[in-house]
Design a protein around this motif. Structure first.
Motif, PDB file in Angstrom:
ATOM      1  N   VAL A   1      -4.204  -3.369 -24.080  1.00  0.00           N
ATOM      2  CA  VAL A   1      -5.590  -3.635 -24.470  1.00  0.00           C
ATOM      3  C   VAL A   1      -6.517  -2.508 -24.001  1.00  0.00           C
ATOM      4  O   VAL A   1      -7.381  -2.043 -24.742  1.00  0.00           O
ATOM      5  CB  VAL A   1      -6.071  -4.985 -23.885  1.00  0.00           C
ATOM      6  N   PHE A   2      -6.314  -2.058 -22.747  1.00  0.00           N
ATOM      7  CA  PHE A   2      -7.222  -1.056 -22.186  1.00  0.00           C
ATOM      8  C   PHE A   2      -6.699   0.368 -22.324  1.00  0.00           C
ATOM      9  O   PHE A   2      -7.296   1.300 -21.788  1.00  0.00           O
ATOM     10  CB  PHE A   2      -7.492  -1.367 -20.705  1.00  0.00           C
ATOM     11  N   ASN A   3      -5.583   0.508 -23.032  1.00  0.00           N
ATOM     12  CA  ASN A   3      -5.037   1.835 -23.290  1.00  0.00           C
ATOM     13  C   ASN A   3      -4.796   2.615 -21.994  1.00  0.00           C
ATOM     14  O   ASN A   3      -5.231   3.755 -21.852  1.00  0.00           O
ATOM     15  CB  ASN A   3      -5.988   2.609 -24.209  1.00  0.00           C
ATOM     16  N   ILE A   4      -4.108   1.974 -21.064  1.00  0.00           N
ATOM     17  CA  ILE A   4      -3.795   2.601 -19.779  1.00  0.00           C
ATOM     18  C   ILE A   4      -2.344   3.092 -19.823  1.00  0.00           C
ATOM     19  O   ILE A   4      -1.446   2.299 -20.118  1.00  0.00           O
ATOM     20  CB  ILE A   4      -3.976   1.595 -18.626  1.00  0.00           C
ATOM     21  N   PRO A   5      -2.109   4.371 -19.560  1.00  0.00           N
ATOM     22  CA  PRO A   5      -0.762   4.916 -19.706  1.00  0.00           C
ATOM     23  C   PRO A   5       0.142   4.566 -18.523  1.00  0.00           C
ATOM     24  O   PRO A   5       0.552   5.431 -17.767  1.00  0.00           O
ATOM     25  CB  PRO A   5      -1.003   6.432 -19.773  1.00  0.00           C
ATOM     26  N   GLY A   6       0.468   3.289 -18.361  1.00  0.00           N
ATOM     27  CA  GLY A   6       1.311   2.855 -17.253  1.00  0.00           C
ATOM     28  C   GLY A   6       2.678   2.403 -17.731  1.00  0.00           C
ATOM     29  O   GLY A   6       3.088   2.676 -18.862  1.00  0.00           O
ATOM     30  N   PHE A   7       3.344   1.659 -16.837  1.00  0.00           N
ATOM     31  CA  PHE A   7       4.696   1.198 -17.085  1.00  0.00           C
ATOM     32  C   PHE A   7       4.769   0.235 -18.284  1.00  0.00           C
ATOM     33  O   PHE A   7       5.669   0.312 -19.114  1.00  0.00           O
ATOM     34  CB  PHE A   7       5.189   0.503 -15.805  1.00  0.00           C
ATOM     35  N   GLY A   8       3.775  -0.654 -18.372  1.00  0.00           N
ATOM     36  CA  GLY A   8       3.753  -1.624 -19.466  1.00  0.00           C
ATOM     37  C   GLY A   8       3.596  -0.946 -20.808  1.00  0.00           C
ATOM     38  O   GLY A   8       4.256  -1.296 -21.794  1.00  0.00           O
ATOM     39  N   LYS A   9       2.721   0.062 -20.859  1.00  0.00           N
ATOM     40  CA  LYS A   9       2.493   0.763 -22.120  1.00  0.00           C
ATOM     41  C   LYS A   9       3.736   1.563 -22.507  1.00  0.00           C
ATOM     42  O   LYS A   9       4.057   1.704 -23.679  1.00  0.00           O
ATOM     43  CB  LYS A   9       1.272   1.681 -21.999  1.00  0.00           C
ATOM     44  N   LEU A  10       4.438   2.060 -21.468  1.00  0.00           N
ATOM     45  CA  LEU A  10       5.691   2.783 -21.718  1.00  0.00           C
ATOM     46  C   LEU A  10       6.681   1.884 -22.471  1.00  0.00           C
ATOM     47  O   LEU A  10       7.298   2.306 -23.452  1.00  0.00           O
ATOM     48  CB  LEU A  10       6.300   3.237 -20.389  1.00  0.00           C
ATOM     49  N   ILE A  11       6.794   0.613 -22.025  1.00  0.00           N
ATOM     50  CA  ILE A  11       7.730  -0.310 -22.674  1.00  0.00           C
ATOM     51  C   ILE A  11       7.318  -0.537 -24.131  1.00  0.00           C
ATOM     52  O   ILE A  11       8.135  -0.443 -25.047  1.00  0.00           O
ATOM     53  CB  ILE A  11       7.784  -1.664 -21.924  1.00  0.00           C
ATOM     54  N   VAL A  12       6.021  -0.841 -24.331  1.00  0.00           N
ATOM     55  CA  VAL A  12       5.564  -1.133 -25.694  1.00  0.00           C
ATOM     56  C   VAL A  12       5.746   0.081 -26.592  1.00  0.00           C
ATOM     57  O   VAL A  12       6.245  -0.028 -27.724  1.00  0.00           O
ATOM     58  CB  VAL A  12       4.090  -1.594 -25.669  1.00  0.00           C
ATOM     59  N   ASP A  13       5.356   1.254 -26.089  1.00  0.00           N
ATOM     60  CA  ASP A  13       5.533   2.468 -26.907  1.00  0.00           C
ATOM     61  C   ASP A  13       7.006   2.688 -27.224  1.00  0.00           C
ATOM     62  O   ASP A  13       7.358   3.058 -28.349  1.00  0.00           O
ATOM     63  CB  ASP A  13       4.970   3.690 -26.167  1.00  0.00           C
ATOM     64  N   ALA A  14       7.877   2.439 -26.235  1.00  0.00           N
ATOM     65  CA  ALA A  14       9.316   2.624 -26.448  1.00  0.00           C
ATOM     66  C   ALA A  14       9.831   1.664 -27.518  1.00  0.00           C
ATOM     67  O   ALA A  14      10.657   2.027 -28.352  1.00  0.00           O
ATOM     68  CB  ALA A  14      10.075   2.412 -25.142  1.00  0.00           C
ATOM     69  N   VAL A  15       9.296   0.426 -27.500  1.00  0.00           N
ATOM     70  CA  VAL A  15       9.713  -0.550 -28.506  1.00  0.00           C
ATOM     71  C   VAL A  15       9.361  -0.041 -29.890  1.00  0.00           C
ATOM     72  O   VAL A  15      10.150  -0.125 -30.828  1.00  0.00           O
ATOM     73  CB  VAL A  15       9.049  -1.917 -28.232  1.00  0.00           C
ATOM     74  N   PHE A  16       8.161   0.541 -30.015  1.00  0.00           N
ATOM     75  CA  PHE A  16       7.727   0.959 -31.352  1.00  0.00           C
ATOM     76  C   PHE A  16       8.361   2.245 -31.832  1.00  0.00           C
ATOM     77  O   PHE A  16       8.491   2.455 -33.028  1.00  0.00           O
ATOM     78  CB  PHE A  16       6.204   1.017 -31.432  1.00  0.00           C
ATOM     79  N   THR A  17       8.758   3.120 -30.902  1.00  0.00           N
ATOM     80  CA  THR A  17       9.466   4.317 -31.347  1.00  0.00           C
ATOM     81  C   THR A  17      10.969   4.047 -31.358  1.00  0.00           C
ATOM     82  O   THR A  17      11.752   4.959 -31.573  1.00  0.00           O
ATOM     83  CB  THR A  17       9.152   5.503 -30.415  1.00  0.00           C
ATOM     84  N   ARG A  18      11.338   2.787 -31.160  1.00  0.00           N
ATOM     85  CA  ARG A  18      12.742   2.377 -31.112  1.00  0.00           C
ATOM     86  C   ARG A  18      13.520   3.227 -30.110  1.00  0.00           C
ATOM     87  O   ARG A  18      14.651   3.654 -30.376  1.00  0.00           O
ATOM     88  CB  ARG A  18      13.370   2.430 -32.512  1.00  0.00           C
ATOM     89  N   ASP A  19      12.916   3.456 -28.962  1.00  0.00           N
ATOM     90  CA  ASP A  19      13.515   4.247 -27.895  1.00  0.00           C
ATOM     91  C   ASP A  19      14.235   3.270 -26.957  1.00  0.00           C
ATOM     92  O   ASP A  19      13.743   2.934 -25.891  1.00  0.00           O
ATOM     93  CB  ASP A  19      12.398   4.998 -27.158  1.00  0.00           C
ATOM     94  N   PHE A  20      15.410   2.795 -27.409  1.00  0.00           N
ATOM     95  CA  PHE A  20      16.026   1.649 -26.749  1.00  0.00           C
ATOM     96  C   PHE A  20      16.505   1.935 -25.330  1.00  0.00           C
ATOM     97  O   PHE A  20      16.529   1.050 -24.499  1.00  0.00           O
ATOM     98  CB  PHE A  20      17.171   1.099 -27.603  1.00  0.00           C
ATOM     99  N   GLN A  21      16.892   3.191 -25.060  1.00  0.00           N
ATOM    100  CA  GLN A  21      17.325   3.516 -23.695  1.00  0.00           C
ATOM    101  C   GLN A  21      16.196   3.253 -22.710  1.00  0.00           C
ATOM    102  O   GLN A  21      16.417   2.786 -21.598  1.00  0.00           O
ATOM    103  CB  GLN A  21      17.737   4.995 -23.579  1.00  0.00           C
ATOM    104  N   VAL A  22      14.974   3.592 -23.139  1.00  0.00           N
ATOM    105  CA  VAL A  22      13.826   3.385 -22.256  1.00  0.00           C
ATOM    106  C   VAL A  22      13.600   1.891 -22.037  1.00  0.00           C
ATOM    107  O   VAL A  22      13.333   1.446 -20.918  1.00  0.00           O
ATOM    108  CB  VAL A  22      12.564   4.060 -22.838  1.00  0.00           C
ATOM    109  N   VAL A  23      13.738   1.089 -23.121  1.00  0.00           N
ATOM    110  CA  VAL A  23      13.542  -0.353 -22.981  1.00  0.00           C
ATOM    111  C   VAL A  23      14.566  -0.920 -22.004  1.00  0.00           C
ATOM    112  O   VAL A  23      14.221  -1.650 -21.072  1.00  0.00           O
ATOM    113  CB  VAL A  23      13.671  -1.068 -24.351  1.00  0.00           C
ATOM    114  N   GLN A  24      15.826  -0.540 -22.183  1.00  0.00           N
ATOM    115  CA  GLN A  24      16.879  -1.023 -21.274  1.00  0.00           C
ATOM    116  C   GLN A  24      16.601  -0.612 -19.829  1.00  0.00           C
ATOM    117  O   GLN A  24      16.674  -1.421 -18.917  1.00  0.00           O
ATOM    118  CB  GLN A  24      18.229  -0.434 -21.685  1.00  0.00           C
ATOM    119  N   GLY A  25      16.283   0.669 -19.653  1.00  0.00           N
ATOM    120  CA  GLY A  25      16.006   1.175 -18.316  1.00  0.00           C
ATOM    121  C   GLY A  25      14.854   0.426 -17.678  1.00  0.00           C
ATOM    122  O   GLY A  25      14.907   0.071 -16.496  1.00  0.00           O
ATOM    123  N   ALA A  26      13.819   0.140 -18.472  1.00  0.00           N
ATOM    124  CA  ALA A  26      12.639  -0.537 -17.936  1.00  0.00           C
ATOM    125  C   ALA A  26      12.970  -1.956 -17.507  1.00  0.00           C
ATOM    126  O   ALA A  26      12.526  -2.411 -16.451  1.00  0.00           O
ATOM    127  CB  ALA A  26      11.519  -0.539 -18.975  1.00  0.00           C
TER     128      ALA A  26
END
Lengths: 313, 289
Positions: free
Chosen positions: A260-285
């Motif tokens: 919501v607040f566009n903060i480049p943290g761990f949570g945003k990393l997961i969501v961005d990874a989901v949308f770029t289908r970056d599954f290794q990042v999702v698993q790692g997270a």
């Protein structure tokens, strides 16, 4: 005594192992050709070959797991196919931002939750209690992403007191950093404040009825001293350990709040990874959060054990 | 926990049914009425909705609330009230279906863990711990991401993430009743284990399960709206409160009304389920109240 801690550690390690199986099997949920799904829509042969090799897709599932587990034990979650960065570096670089958000949120949560819970217990079944209960129940029912949007509407769009989002590192500009953290941490902390309020209330009610409080009053101590030094100090113990258990909720909430607040943290990393289908990042997270959760629980057990002489025996 | 007061007339009338006691709890009754209203609105959406929830019109983009469009219109000129009414379907469906999934998986596992004990208890216990170690929403997001974005997959992901709650609760409840006389009697009478579990234990541990189910529906509705907000639930153009909020974020200065109604709907329905759940807890499960 040591037996208790060793047993807790053993259970924690077994749980962690089950988590790795769980995280590994996420890959099996992917529909269709795993190599194709993991390497992205470009169907880049090099990426597909990398994925086949990295995940040993030509081998049986059990062997795939053993390879994957071996890498994970060495702290290697692979390389992101989207950013070409090691997944662990990506995760670690986002932690300071989310950690700051989490600490600020806990300040809000404890700062609101504990006094509200104490007042609620002192004025049981009177209006402060009813008010605190009503506010607490609302706090649990408002989705934090909506609360975030409403705060942005009021304080950023209408009043223009605070920035609508974004993040300024503490080292760059402490004031801007504080301003950018104020709304997100309140949003994230308010939901947890409701939980802490409920627990403080019931712990305080228990403490206020206990013998040592009656003794303190009989000694003729001032009511303020009885409440703060005797009742609250004892009631806080379970509330503090609860803080460790709220860690999961804090991270879950951070995913939405950071979005919501566009903060480049761990949570945003997961969501961005989901949308770029970056599954290794999702698993790692997921593996990273679960490990942290198990470690924190062990620490909470240890802390509880250290502050509670009755357990030491 | 709203007003945990078991009135005097409850103790003088031990035969008062749960429903009669629930009826005397105003907060729980408000919750029940609101829940029923939302269920009614979801079922009757085709008749109640003033416009087609998918009908776009370039001549009425982002209109504020008016007599024609009570809740205003969105960025494609669709009527927000109609979309809220149809969106109730996605939310309630997600709440009920994912809790059903969680119970179908969790209750049998909890029964086995609690009743059999030993190895099965250890194995189920560690799996439960592992699921609980992954934060609810993060696990749901990860699963929804791997399964692919859709309302069905979101419900599966939320259901599996909520399963450990029911395993734990069922197991603890079974441990509480398994040494009761009626269970011993059923065992002495030579009943097979499955019959003891299904006919004697399960009916007696239902009350806490019903309370938990009601409260978990509230959590599941928030989770569905969160997944839809992130784009992992209901897919456009079909209406869902979460995805409506996501769109509204892009038009906050031009059309703030777009952000108000879907959030308010989530809040009201979640609050209603929480009030109902708290009331049920007081009535069915007084020791936890």
């Amino acid at each position: 005594m040591q037996a208790f801690l060793v047993k807790r550690l053993g259970v924690g390690l077994i749980t962690l192992w089950v988590v790795t199986v769980l995280v590994f099997s996420l890959i099996q949920l992917l529909p269709g050709d795993v190599a194709l799904a993991l390497s992205g829509e470009e169907r880049d042969p090099a990426a597909m070959a990398y994925v086949r090799e990295k995940y040993h897709l030509d081998q049986p599932v059990l062997v795939q797991y053993l390879y994957w587990m071996g890498d994970a034990l060495r702290g290697e979650f692979g390389t992101s196919l989207k950013t070409n960065l090691p997944v662990d570096d990506m995760i670690l670089s986002k932690i300071p931002v989310t950690l700051q958000l989490a600490v600020f949120s806990m300040i809000w949560a404890l700062g609101i939750g504990i006094p509200a819970g104490v007042l609620s217990a002192l004025y049981k079944s009177r209006w402060p209690d009813h008010l605190a209960n009503a506010v607490g129940l609302s706090g649990l029912s408002i989705p934090n992403f909506w609360l975030g949007i409403l705060l942005i509407l009021v304080f950023a769009v209408e009043l223009q007191w605070l920035p609508p989002g974004g993040y300024v590192p503490l080292s760059e500009d402490p004031w801007e950093n504080l301003a950018s953290m104020l709304m997100p941490s309140f949003v994230l902390g308010s939901g947890i404040a409701a939980v802490i309020m409920r627990h403080t209330r019931s712990a305080m009610l228990g403490a206020l009825g206990a013998d040592y409080v009656r003794t303190a009053r009989a000694k003729g101590l001032a009511e303020k001293v009885v409440i703060i030094k005797h009742a609250l100090r004892n009631a806080l113990m379970p509330v503090i350990t609860l803080g460790a258990l709220e860690f999961g909720q804090l991270l879950s909430g951070a995913v939405l709040t950071e979005q919501v607040f566009n903060i480049p943290g761990f949570g945003k990393l997961i969501v961005d990874a989901v949308f770029t289908r970056d599954f290794q990042v999702v698993q790692g997270a997921v593996l990273f959060t679960a490990t942290m959760y198990i470690a924190l629980n062990l620490l909470a057990d240890l802390a509880y054990y250290l502050v509670n002489p009755r357990l030491r025996g | 926990m709203v007003a945990v007061s078991v009135g005097v007339d409850d103790t003088t009338r031990p035969r008062a049914t749960a429903w009669q006691r629930l009826r005397r709890k105003p907060a729980a009754m408000v919750g029940l009425v609101v829940v029923l209203m939302f269920v009614g609105a979801a079922l009757a959406a085709p008749w109640l909705a003033p416009y087609d929830p998918l009908g776009t019109s370039w001549s009425r983009i982002r209109r504020p609330p008016s007599e024609l469009f009570w809740f205003g219109t969105d960025e494609l000129g669709r009527d927000i009230l109609s979309r809220i009414l149809y969106g109730a379907r996605a939310s309630l469906q997600a709440g009920v279906v994912s809790v059903a999934i969680a119970m179908v998986l969790g209750v049998p596992l909890g029964l086995i863990a609690g009743y059999a004990g030993g190895w099965s208890d250890h194995v189920i216990g560690r799996c439960t711990d592992a699921l609980l170690a992954c934060p609810f929403l993060i696990l749901a997001i990860a699963m929804a991401a791997f399964l692919g974005p859709s309302l069905t997959n979101a419900m599966i992901a939320i259901g599996i993430s909520a399963t450990p709650i029911f395993i734990r609760l069922t197991r603890a409840s079974v441990l509480g009743v398994k040494t009761e006389d009626y269970v011993e009697a059923a065992r002495a009478a030579g009943n097979p284990h499955w019959r003891i579990l299904v006919r004697h234990i399960l009916p007696n541990i239902l009350p806490p399960l019903i309370v938990q189910a009601t409260l978990t529906i509230a959590t599941a509705i928030i989770a569905e709206s969160a997944l839809s907000f992130l784009g992992l639930g209901q897919q456009p153009p079909n209406p869902s409160w979460g995805s409506m909020l996501n769109t509204a974020r892009s038009f906050m200065s031009q059309a703030p009304h777009m952000a108000v109604w879907p959030g308010l709907a989530i809040c009201v329905v979640v609050l209603a389920f929480n009030l109902l759940g708290d009331g049920l807890r007081d009535v069915l499960d007084p020791k936890d109240g």
